[in-house]
Design a protein around this motif. Structure first.
Motif, short mmCIF file in Angstrom:
data_model
loop_
_atom_site.label_atom_id
_atom_site.label_comp_id
_atom_site.label_asym_id
_atom_site.label_seq_id
_atom_site.Cartn_x
_atom_site.Cartn_y
_atom_site.Cartn_z
N UNK A 72 0.67 -1.29 0.04
CA UNK A 72 0.06 -0.01 0.02
C UNK A 72 0.89 1.35 -0.11
N UNK A 73 2.08 1.17 0.55
CA UNK A 73 2.89 2.23 0.78
C UNK A 73 4.49 2.05 0.00
N UNK A 74 4.41 2.60 -1.13
CA UNK A 74 5.57 2.46 -2.11
C UNK A 74 6.83 2.69 -1.10
N UNK A 75 7.82 1.78 -1.04
CA UNK A 75 9.29 1.95 -0.80
C UNK A 75 9.10 1.85 1.06
N UNK A 76 8.00 1.23 1.58
CA UNK A 76 7.63 1.28 2.93
C UNK A 76 8.87 0.24 3.61
N UNK A 77 9.60 0.76 4.91
CA UNK A 77 10.45 0.06 5.55
C UNK A 77 9.85 0.17 6.89
N UNK A 78 9.65 -1.14 7.96
CA UNK A 78 9.33 -1.10 9.06
C UNK A 78 10.34 -0.81 9.97
N UNK A 79 9.82 0.10 10.96
CA UNK A 79 10.87 0.61 11.88
C UNK A 79 10.37 0.40 13.34
N UNK A 80 8.93 0.38 13.46
CA UNK A 80 8.18 0.62 14.61
C UNK A 80 6.91 -0.34 14.57
N UNK A 81 6.78 -1.22 15.49
CA UNK A 81 5.43 -1.79 15.53
C UNK A 81 4.78 -1.69 17.02
N UNK A 82 3.19 -1.49 16.74
CA UNK A 82 2.66 -1.14 17.92
C UNK A 82 1.48 -2.24 17.94
N UNK A 83 1.57 -2.74 19.12
CA UNK A 83 0.49 -3.89 19.48
C UNK A 83 -0.74 -2.98 20.03
N UNK A 84 -1.97 -3.73 20.15
CA UNK A 84 -2.87 -3.21 20.84
C UNK A 84 -2.98 -3.55 22.41
N UNK A 85 -2.08 -2.56 23.05
CA UNK A 85 -1.70 -2.70 24.29
C UNK A 85 -2.76 -2.23 25.49
N UNK A 86 -3.73 -1.62 24.98
CA UNK A 86 -4.84 -0.74 25.68
C UNK A 86 -5.93 -0.49 24.92
N UNK A 87 -7.11 -0.37 25.44
CA UNK A 87 -8.21 -0.08 24.91
C UNK A 87 -7.97 1.40 23.85
N UNK A 88 -8.67 1.19 22.77
CA UNK A 88 -8.44 2.19 21.73
C UNK A 88 -7.29 2.09 20.96
N UNK A 89 -6.49 1.11 21.01
CA UNK A 89 -5.24 1.03 20.20
C UNK A 89 -5.19 -0.27 19.46
N UNK A 90 -5.03 -0.19 18.19
CA UNK A 90 -5.00 -1.31 17.28
C UNK A 90 -3.61 -1.58 16.88
N UNK A 91 -3.56 -2.37 15.89
CA UNK A 91 -2.09 -2.56 15.29
C UNK A 91 -1.60 -1.78 14.30
N UNK A 92 -0.49 -1.40 14.63
CA UNK A 92 0.04 -0.26 13.68
C UNK A 92 1.25 -0.62 13.25
#
Length: 369
Positions: free
Chosen positions: A247-267
């Motif tokens: 979806x994002x051309x050239x995207x390189x993962x540097x940070x992953x967020x897990x759903x650690x509390x209400x209102x937070x999804x996977x990022x």
């Protein structure tokens, strides 16, 4: 406002915030070199050696972490793919909302350190001191006020000494100490002001955002305790990462967020190719529903507006990472200048105060002569 009144306000503001600004400037100048200091102090945990393989898959690494740390849940994850630096994984102890930090070898899946509190390591403690003065929410507010005062000092100093260019390189060594310190204070202040203003704006913004977030935090979040995975076990994080890359051309993962509390999804957050050196390594990304992995939203800094680009640039501007080692050294040196400004400024203020007291006593003595 007259120059005389502005000068008084400048002086008293500097005295009021001298200690917190010194703490911020000294710790900040050290933190600029946090990666190097960590590698020096904790080589077995932070630095990887003789890496010849590729990173393991995210799914494999997640399983490996859960196997080695069965009493913890994943919170956030700093990803490094340079074959030299270990990933930093932030986990939450089950039955609580207490955060801990571990280092992970992403090429073998081995956890390289025991879970420790977030300010356990020296540089992490420095970051907390820099950011909160070790005073939690009250410290965040003190940091915000200090940033506002530092911003005022930088701007007012430029206004007061707006004709600095006439004697910018002049240090009158043959005059009194007060004169030399005055010249030195002006020269250092004008030189460092642009960087100090940048640091004040960027740091102040983060403190403001953190303070507002703490004030508006719901009671449900305050009482939240994590007990188990807060995402579906059927979700493939490798598939989500691949989807973000498509979806994002050239995207390189540097940070992953897990759903650690209400209102937070996977990022998934990361870097994209751009000619703008101020764009951070976390500028773009995509979010996914924690219950089924469905795509929710993406953001690409290259197509974002000026506001988003400005806020994203705060990371590189605050830490001076936009031009490699050169800008980091410059930021470290100029960021420490309040140490010299505080010393010379206090000396000048004290000298003027003593001079006024002597003049007052002399006038008083003459009135009775």
């Amino acid at each position: 406002m007259s120059k005389k009144k502005l000068f008084k306000l400048h002086s008293w503001s500097a005295l009021l915030a001298m200690i917190p600004i010194l703490v911020i400037s000294i710790t900040g100048s050290i933190i600029v070199f946090k990666p190097e200091i960590d590698a020096w102090l904790m080589p077995d945990s932070v630095t990887l050696t003789q890496v010849s393989s590729e990173r393991q898959s995210l799914n494999s690494l997640i399983d490996s972490i859960h196997t080695q740390l069965p009493g913890y849940e994943l919170g956030t994850w700093e990803v490094f793919d340079d074959k030299q630096t270990a990933d930093a994984v932030y986990v939450i102890k089950r039955g609580s909302f207490d955060w801990f930090k571990v280092y992970l070898n992403p090429y073998t899946g081995a956890v390289l350190s025991q879970p420790v509190v977030l300010d356990h390591y020296f540089t992490d403690w420095l970051v907390k001191l820099h950011y909160t003065f070790l005073l939690k929410d009250a410290g965040v507010f003190v940091g915000l006020l200090s940033a506002v005062i530092l911003l005022f000092l930088g701007i007012s100093g430029i206004i007061i000494y707006r004709q600095f260019w006439k004697r910018f390189f002049t240090l009158r060594w043959d005059k009194q100490m007060r004169v030399f310190f005055s010249d030195f204070h002006k020269m250092v202040g004008i030189t460092a002001s642009p960087v100090l203003i940048i640091l004040a704006i960027t740091g102040g913004y983060w403190n403001l955002a953190e303070f507002v977030g703490e004030v508006t935090q719901t009671h449900e979040q305050e009482r939240f305790v994590i007990q188990s995975h807060r995402y579906s076990q059927a979700i493939s994080f490798d598939a989500l990462n691949l989807d973000a890359m498509q979806r994002i051309e050239g995207f390189k993962l540097t940070y992953l967020v897990f759903p650690y509390k209400p209102g937070v999804n996977i990022s998934f957050r990361g870097a994209v190719p751009t000619a703008n050196p101020l764009m951070s390594d976390y500028s773009s990304g995509a979010s996914y529903d924690r219950t089924n992995g469905e795509f929710m939203v993406k953001w690409d800094i290259r197509s974002s507006g000026l506001g988003a680009k400005t806020l994203d640039s705060f990371i590189n501007l605050h830490f001076g990472t936009f031009a490699g080692l050169t800008s980091r050294v410059l930021w470290s040196v100029l960021g420490a200048m309040p140490l010299f400004l505080a010393f010379t400024g206090f000396y000048l203020w004290y000298s003027r105060r003593v001079k006024k007291q002597v003049s007052k006593r002399n006038r008083h003595a003459l009135s009775y002569a």
